[in-house]
Design a protein around this motif. Structure first.
Motif, PDB file in Angstrom:
ATOM      1  N   GLY A 158       0.791  -1.227   0.000  1.00  0.00           N
ATOM      2  CA  GLY A 158       0.000   0.000   0.000  1.00  0.00           C
ATOM      3  C   GLY A 158       0.820   1.273   0.000  1.00  0.00           C
ATOM      4  N   ASP A 159       2.157   1.167  -0.063  1.00  0.00           N
ATOM      5  CA  ASP A 159       3.002   2.370  -0.098  1.00  0.00           C
ATOM      6  C   ASP A 159       2.646   3.275  -1.271  1.00  0.00           C
ATOM      7  N   CYS A 160       2.418   2.645  -2.406  1.00  0.00           N
ATOM      8  CA  CYS A 160       2.117   3.418  -3.620  1.00  0.00           C
ATOM      9  C   CYS A 160       0.833   4.219  -3.438  1.00  0.00           C
ATOM     10  N   ILE A 161      -0.131   3.615  -2.773  1.00  0.00           N
ATOM     11  CA  ILE A 161      -1.426   4.283  -2.590  1.00  0.00           C
ATOM     12  C   ILE A 161      -1.248   5.498  -1.673  1.00  0.00           C
ATOM     13  N   THR A 162      -0.468   5.314  -0.614  1.00  0.00           N
ATOM     14  CA  THR A 162      -0.248   6.429   0.317  1.00  0.00           C
ATOM     15  C   THR A 162       0.464   7.589  -0.384  1.00  0.00           C
ATOM     16  N   LYS A 163       1.401   7.233  -1.276  1.00  0.00           N
ATOM     17  CA  LYS A 163       2.224   8.285  -1.879  1.00  0.00           C
ATOM     18  C   LYS A 163       1.553   8.967  -3.065  1.00  0.00           C
ATOM     19  N   CYS A 164       0.562   8.320  -3.646  1.00  0.00           N
ATOM     20  CA  CYS A 164      -0.033   8.859  -4.883  1.00  0.00           C
ATOM     21  C   CYS A 164      -0.542  10.286  -4.654  1.00  0.00           C
ATOM     22  N   PRO A 165      -0.084  11.245  -5.470  1.00  0.00           N
ATOM     23  CA  PRO A 165      -0.485  12.636  -5.245  1.00  0.00           C
ATOM     24  C   PRO A 165      -1.906  12.956  -5.723  1.00  0.00           C
ATOM     25  N   THR A 166      -2.474  12.105  -6.584  1.00  0.00           N
ATOM     26  CA  THR A 166      -3.822  12.372  -7.079  1.00  0.00           C
ATOM     27  C   THR A 166      -4.810  11.710  -6.124  1.00  0.00           C
ATOM     28  N   LYS A 167      -5.334  12.505  -5.185  1.00  0.00           N
ATOM     29  CA  LYS A 167      -6.106  11.891  -4.104  1.00  0.00           C
ATOM     30  C   LYS A 167      -7.595  12.211  -4.143  1.00  0.00           C
ATOM     31  N   LYS A 168      -7.993  13.054  -5.059  1.00  0.00           N
ATOM     32  CA  LYS A 168      -9.354  13.572  -4.982  1.00  0.00           C
ATOM     33  C   LYS A 168     -10.304  12.926  -5.997  1.00  0.00           C
ATOM     34  N   THR A 213      -7.375   7.386  -4.518  1.00  0.00           N
ATOM     35  CA  THR A 213      -6.205   7.840  -5.273  1.00  0.00           C
ATOM     36  C   THR A 213      -6.246   7.252  -6.676  1.00  0.00           C
ATOM     37  N   ALA A 214      -5.272   7.653  -7.518  1.00  0.00           N
ATOM     38  CA  ALA A 214      -5.268   7.145  -8.899  1.00  0.00           C
ATOM     39  C   ALA A 214      -4.789   5.700  -8.941  1.00  0.00           C
ATOM     40  N   ILE A 215      -3.847   5.356  -8.047  1.00  0.00           N
ATOM     41  CA  ILE A 215      -3.506   3.932  -7.892  1.00  0.00           C
ATOM     42  C   ILE A 215      -4.240   3.499  -6.629  1.00  0.00           C
ATOM     43  N   TYR A 216      -5.032   2.434  -6.756  1.00  0.00           N
ATOM     44  CA  TYR A 216      -5.927   2.171  -5.629  1.00  0.00           C
ATOM     45  C   TYR A 216      -6.380   0.715  -5.595  1.00  0.00           C
ATOM     46  N   THR A 217      -6.813   0.299  -4.415  1.00  0.00           N
ATOM     47  CA  THR A 217      -7.633  -0.905  -4.312  1.00  0.00           C
ATOM     48  C   THR A 217      -9.015  -0.390  -3.899  1.00  0.00           C
ATOM     49  N   PRO A 218     -10.088  -1.009  -4.381  1.00  0.00           N
ATOM     50  CA  PRO A 218     -11.404  -0.430  -4.110  1.00  0.00           C
ATOM     51  C   PRO A 218     -11.727  -0.312  -2.628  1.00  0.00           C
ATOM     52  N   PHE A 219     -11.303  -1.281  -1.822  1.00  0.00           N
ATOM     53  CA  PHE A 219     -11.594  -1.217  -0.390  1.00  0.00           C
ATOM     54  C   PHE A 219     -10.557  -2.043   0.364  1.00  0.00           C
ATOM     55  N   CYS A 264       7.699   2.134  -4.820  1.00  0.00           N
ATOM     56  CA  CYS A 264       7.574   0.669  -4.770  1.00  0.00           C
ATOM     57  C   CYS A 264       8.949   0.016  -4.669  1.00  0.00           C
ATOM     58  N   GLU A 265       9.182  -0.623  -3.550  1.00  0.00           N
ATOM     59  CA  GLU A 265      10.493  -1.239  -3.350  1.00  0.00           C
ATOM     60  C   GLU A 265      10.668  -2.493  -4.186  1.00  0.00           C
ATOM     61  N   LEU A 266       9.586  -3.062  -4.626  1.00  0.00           N
ATOM     62  CA  LEU A 266       9.672  -4.336  -5.356  1.00  0.00           C
ATOM     63  C   LEU A 266       9.595  -4.145  -6.872  1.00  0.00           C
ATOM     64  N   ASN A 267       9.610  -2.887  -7.310  1.00  0.00           N
ATOM     65  CA  ASN A 267       9.543  -2.579  -8.741  1.00  0.00           C
ATOM     66  C   ASN A 267       8.350  -3.240  -9.429  1.00  0.00           C
ATOM     67  N   SER A 268       7.229  -3.219  -8.753  1.00  0.00           N
ATOM     68  CA  SER A 268       6.052  -3.903  -9.317  1.00  0.00           C
ATOM     69  C   SER A 268       5.287  -3.030 -10.289  1.00  0.00           C
ATOM     70  N   ILE A 269       5.548  -1.734 -10.290  1.00  0.00           N
ATOM     71  CA  ILE A 269       4.767  -0.843 -11.165  1.00  0.00           C
ATOM     72  C   ILE A 269       5.372  -0.834 -12.556  1.00  0.00           C
ATOM     73  N   PRO A 303      -8.041  -9.719  -5.142  1.00  0.00           N
ATOM     74  CA  PRO A 303      -6.721  -9.710  -4.516  1.00  0.00           C
ATOM     75  C   PRO A 303      -6.387  -8.315  -4.009  1.00  0.00           C
ATOM     76  N   ASN A 304      -5.516  -8.268  -3.013  1.00  0.00           N
ATOM     77  CA  ASN A 304      -5.154  -6.971  -2.425  1.00  0.00           C
ATOM     78  C   ASN A 304      -4.002  -6.359  -3.222  1.00  0.00           C
ATOM     79  N   ILE A 305      -4.261  -6.184  -4.516  1.00  0.00           N
ATOM     80  CA  ILE A 305      -3.231  -5.645  -5.401  1.00  0.00           C
ATOM     81  C   ILE A 305      -3.832  -4.462  -6.135  1.00  0.00           C
ATOM     82  N   PRO A 306      -3.209  -3.308  -6.044  1.00  0.00           N
ATOM     83  CA  PRO A 306      -3.833  -2.114  -6.635  1.00  0.00           C
ATOM     84  C   PRO A 306      -3.820  -2.116  -8.160  1.00  0.00           C
ATOM     85  N   VAL A 307      -4.606  -1.222  -8.709  1.00  0.00           N
ATOM     86  CA  VAL A 307      -4.580  -0.969 -10.154  1.00  0.00           C
ATOM     87  C   VAL A 307      -4.388   0.538 -10.330  1.00  0.00           C
TER      88      VAL A 307
END
Lengths: 276, 656
Positions: free
Chosen positions: B247-257, B270-276, B306-311, B281-285
């Motif tokens: 969830g690091d990416c979600i916290t950092k995403c600047p597009t929050k509105k 946010t623009a990268i998000y999981t619906p809830f 993203c420390e795991l270079n998943s994006i 799966p608990n993997i954002p889009v």
């Protein structure tokens, strides 16, 4: 140089260079108003070529003669826009390979014959497009207006009277470039869906079947009209069917060699669900 | 020489009251080729079938006509009886003298005459019937479940628990559907997510279930037992194999509105998000339309975090092609857009919301963490007006049908409100209270009696704003008086409608739908979970508005149909298939285009040297469904349909 001379030279060139094995055109007929098909295999035969305002027959039907195109060689043919539409349909229905056809296009405008630019069927697509666009305001046969004014009973009587003259000679079928089936439904007698004898029911059955088989395929060349020995205005039925198909499906027969047949193609956004 | 047996059923009084069965038997008995004609009270009964079998054997019959009810009812019964008596089952035909004769006519003599015509016509057909052998087709033992809401999950789990393979496809980034959005559920008031999420986890971890989220059905070909399906895996821009869902990416995403779909616009994401939070799966889009990088070419903050270079911003949609034996459609519903009700002020006043939005307000995972607060100013509402049938049962603006769940959820909303806001007053306008279900009426009584919900039987004509209040003008028809209520909030019990793309989807997989876009069942009463296409089953609210118990029940019913299908090695198919006369075929390919099942191919006819003489159409009997479209299209009459040949049809018509 007249258009006839110009095209004569073109035919000779095509035949002498071997670009085509045959050119189908017109030659003088039994009267001044009539023309016969001319099959030119050598440059000399082109001397008989006639191209004038009497050349109204659609020659496209000769292209599907058995074996003519099976050697993959090219054939030249004189065609008006309706004829070009015919060969587009024949190509769409896999009856000929459009690349084998060299079109010698012409158009009749009142007392004038004009050459059409282009050599393969695809070259005329803009022209056909504009014919389609102008189809609604194109002058209609006055008889159509007259028939449309009739109520269904009068209309039925009208056609019944017309069809009563039919002698089941099938000249309309032979003249039509779209009637290429090796066995026509009327020749199928197991079972005999259509009565062979020339009486009211049989005549009606035949002509209605023909109208349906030509819906979305007829280009209105009038070959059937002219072939009919008892002068039934057959073209009117098909013209009316064409109008229906254009209105209902925006389908104008013979737009291109890839046009799908209107009664066999199914669009996903069709509002009717019955075909599922 | 034909020896046809004709068996005329009285169907009790159903046929005999309008048709003189005895006279029919006597006169058809004299028809050429008829060896025996019998009438009997119930031919479908055991003794009736025994009579038929006995007559076949005694008279060495070559064909059988049963003049009775529709072939939809008992054709299979009588064909089986014929087979048991040694006659090829396809030499048995049904003359329908019930639905198409006795039931629809009143004149005894004329109905008898018509029954005679129908039966004679069928005798002429049967004389030309051929012995046919059923076609066997293999079954792919893998089921496709489309839709990852409660219905889809239930169907997938039931099939998987029986040991069969399932692919569960969900187009949103997470499983859950509408049920995951709900707060508490009627009539027990247990937390929706608490009962939903264990099912989601079970489905995602089940060894027999392959879960494909953020995926859509691209195309469906084939037929029962043998569907070929192409699935589009939409680009997530996140590598599912390496992402841990930290969830690091979600916290950092600047597009929050961005307005959150899951919170029905009541919350932000946010623009990268999981619906809830409990997404499976608990993997954002990455929402491409809102992402700063995709819009401006700059940002990539998520990628850096993203420390795991998943994006991976270069990810493309991918396609998966799979074979299936059966399909369960569980694509769910949507709520109607309430802005059609301008007089209720939805979309104009912030404090007029719909039922699903109220669910999010009341949900612990919602934007207010379960507190009932007005969207406009965050204050606790002192009273709430609920308007039922906001869209349902309304021919003029809404839909004609009843959405079935709104009476119950409005009662539930009033209770949740009473529990959460002590002293809060719930006032409900209703047309009828429809509470037919186990524990349902007790539940609405509880809302009224224990939680003091005030019910007004009447419609609301207008909602407007005055002095910071929402003024609700309605009518109490029981008192016969107009009512005006000053409310802090208004909740509309919005109609359930099909998914906006339901009709397109139905066309993609080839099933029928009604005027609204709900998918059609094969028979409303007797085959409610089958679609009109064999091998495709329905579950949940995609068929009609349903609550959770009904959706789950239908999902399990669909699963049982799938399992019955998978219990066989091979399927037997009716041999009613088309064939082509290659001699007369003109090769125009109209049939190839016209065939809805892609069952017709082009075939080359070669001479001895291998040169193509002509090309003709060729029907693949494994794919042909016997619909006859090609037969009617063929101008040269080269195509014919076994069991309904031109000769048979012609004889039928000519016998009339």
């Amino acid at each position: 140089m007249t258009i006839q001379e110009k095209y004569k030279a073109r035919v000779k060139e095509l035949l002498s260079t071997g670009a085509v094995k045959m050119v189908i055109g017109y030659k003088p007929g039994s009267t001044a108003e009539r023309r016969r098909p001319l099959f030119m295999r050598s440059p000399e035969e082109a001397d008989q070529l006639v191209l004038d305002t009497a050349c109204i027959a659609n020659l496209a039907g000769y292209l599907v003669a058995e074996g003519l195109l099976s050697d993959d060689k090219r054939v030249g043919i004189f065609l008006k826009p309706d004829g070009i539409r015919s060969i587009n349909i024949l190509a769409a229905e896999a009856q000929l390979n459009i690349d084998q056809i060299v079109v010698l296009g012409f158009d009749i405008d009142g007392q004038e014959v004009n050459a059409l630019e282009g050599e393969s069927a695809g070259d005329f697509s803009a022209l056909i497009e504009s014919i389609k666009d102008h189809a609604p305001e194109a002058p209609r046969n006055p008889l159509i207006e007259q028939i449309e004014q009739m109520n269904p009973i009068q209309r039925f009587d009208f056609w019944q009277t017309e069809f009563s003259r039919c002698i089941k000679c099938y000249a309309c079928r032979q003249a039509c470039p779209m009637c290429y089936c090796r066995r026509c439904i009327v020749d199928s007698n197991q079972p005999q869906w259509i009565n062979t004898s020339s009486h009211t029911l049989g005549n009606l059955e035949w002509n209605i079947i023909r109208a349906f088989h030509l819906s979305g395929r007829c280009v209105g060349c009038g070959n059937c009209d002219r072939a009919c020995p008892v002068n039934i205005p057959l073209r009117l039925i098909n013209a009316r069917m064409g109008q229906e198909v254009l209105g209902a499906f925006d389908h104008f027969a013979g737009m291109s060699e890839t046009q799908e047949p209107v009664l066999a193609s199914f669009k996903k956004d069709d509002s009717e669900t019955f075909i599922l | 020489m034909a020896k046809i047996g004709v068996f005329i059923c009285h169907c009790g009084e159903n046929i005999a009251s309008k048709v003189d069965c005895n006279k029919l038997a006597t006169s058809i008995g004299e028809h050429p080729g008829v060896a025996v004609a019998l009438d009997y009270k119930y031919f479908c009964s055991d003794p009736g079938q025994e009579r038929l079998k006995k007559a076949i054997k005694e008279n060495n019959l070559t064909g059988v006509v049963v003049a009775a009810c529709s072939p939809m009812m008992h054709e299979a019964t009588f064909r089986k009886a014929c087979a048991e008596a040694g006659l090829n089952p396809y030499l048995c035909e049904i003359a329908n003298i019930r639905e198409q004769c006795s039931w629809v006519h009143t004149d005894y003599d004329m109905a008898t005459q018509k029954a005679m015509e129908i039966t004679r016509s069928m005798v002429e057909k049967v004389k030309r019937n051929n012995k046919l052998q059923p076609i066997e087709v293999p079954v792919t033992r893998r089921a496709l479940v489309i839709g990852g809401g409660i219905a889809g999950i239930q169907a997938a789990l039931d099939i998987a628990n029986a040991g069969q393979q399932v692919v569960l496809v969900e187009r949103e980034p997470s499983l859950g559907g509408h049920m995951a959005q709900l707060s508490e559920t009627f009539p027990t008031l247990d937390c929706s997510q608490c009962i939903m999420t264990p099912r989601m986890v079970e489905a995602s971890q089940h060894p027999n279930i392959r879960l494909l989220t953020y995926a859509e059905i691209e195309s469906v070909d084939g037929y029962i037992g043998n569907f070929q399906v192409r699935i589009r895996m939409k680009a997530r821009y996140v590598d599912m194999s390496t992402c841990t869902g930290c969830g690091d990416c979600i916290t950092k995403c600047p597009t929050k509105k961005i307005s959150s779909e899951f919170d029905c616009g009541m919350g932000k994401r946010t623009a990268i998000y999981t619906p809830f939070a409990q997404s499976v799966p608990n993997i954002p889009v990455i929402d491409k339309a809102s992402c700063t990088y995709f819009k401006n070419g700059k940002c990539k903050v998520c990628m850096k975090s993203c420390e795991l270079n998943s994006i991976n911003f270069d990810m493309q949609d991918e396609f998966i092609d799979l074979d299936f034996g059966a399909i369960v459609v569980a694509t769910g519903f949507q709520v109607q857009d309430n802005s059609v009700y301008g007089e209720y002020g939805y979309g104009k006043y912030k404090d007029v919301i719909n039922g699903l939005q109220f669910e999010r307000l009341a949900s612990a995972s919602g934007p207010t963490s379960g507190k009932i607060l007005r969207p406009s100013d965050g204050k606790e509402p002192e009273n709430i007006v609920f308007i039922q049938c906001a869209g349902s049962r309304d021919c003029s603006k809404g839909v004609r049908y009843c959405s079935k769940i709104c009476c119950m959820y409005t009662a539930k909303h009033s209770m949740l409100y009473a529990h959460k806001v002590h002293g809060g007053i719930a006032q409900i306008f209703y047309m009828d209270i429809r509470a037919a279900g186990k524990g349902y009426d007790e539940f609405t009584r509880r809302a009224i009696e224990e939680d003091k919900a005030a019910y007004f039987r009447g419609r609301v004509s207008k909602v407007w704003q005055e002095n910071g209040k929402l003024m609700v003008r309605g009518v109490d028809t029981l008192l016969g008086k107009p009512v005006v209520i000053a409310a802090d909030m208004v909740v509309l019990a919005t109609a359930m409608v099909p998914q906006p793309d339901a009709k397109d989807f139905a066309k993609t997989i080839g099933i029928g739908y009604d005027e609204y876009g709900f998918f059609n069942e094969a028979h409303l009463k007797l085959r409610p979970v089958e679609s009109s296409t064999a091998g495709v089953f329905l579950a949940g609210a995609c068929q009609s508005p349903k609550d959770i118990p009904d959706s789950v029940a239908q999902a399990s019913a669909s699963a049982s149909k799938v399992l019955a299908l998978f219990s066989k090695d091979k399927l037997e198919r009716e041999p009613v298939v088309a064939s082509n006369n290659e001699t007369t075929c003109a090769g125009c390919w109209g049939c190839v285009l016209a065939c809805p099942y892609n069952a017709i191919e082009k075939k080359d006819i070669l001479d001895r040297s291998g040169k193509v003489i002509k090309r003709v159409a060729s029907v693949n009997p494994g794919l042909c469904q016997g619909c006859g479209t090609c037969v009617t299209f063929c101008r040269s009459n080269s195509l014919d349909l076994a069991g309904f040949t031109e000769k048979q049809i012609f004889a039928e018509v000519m016998a009339l």
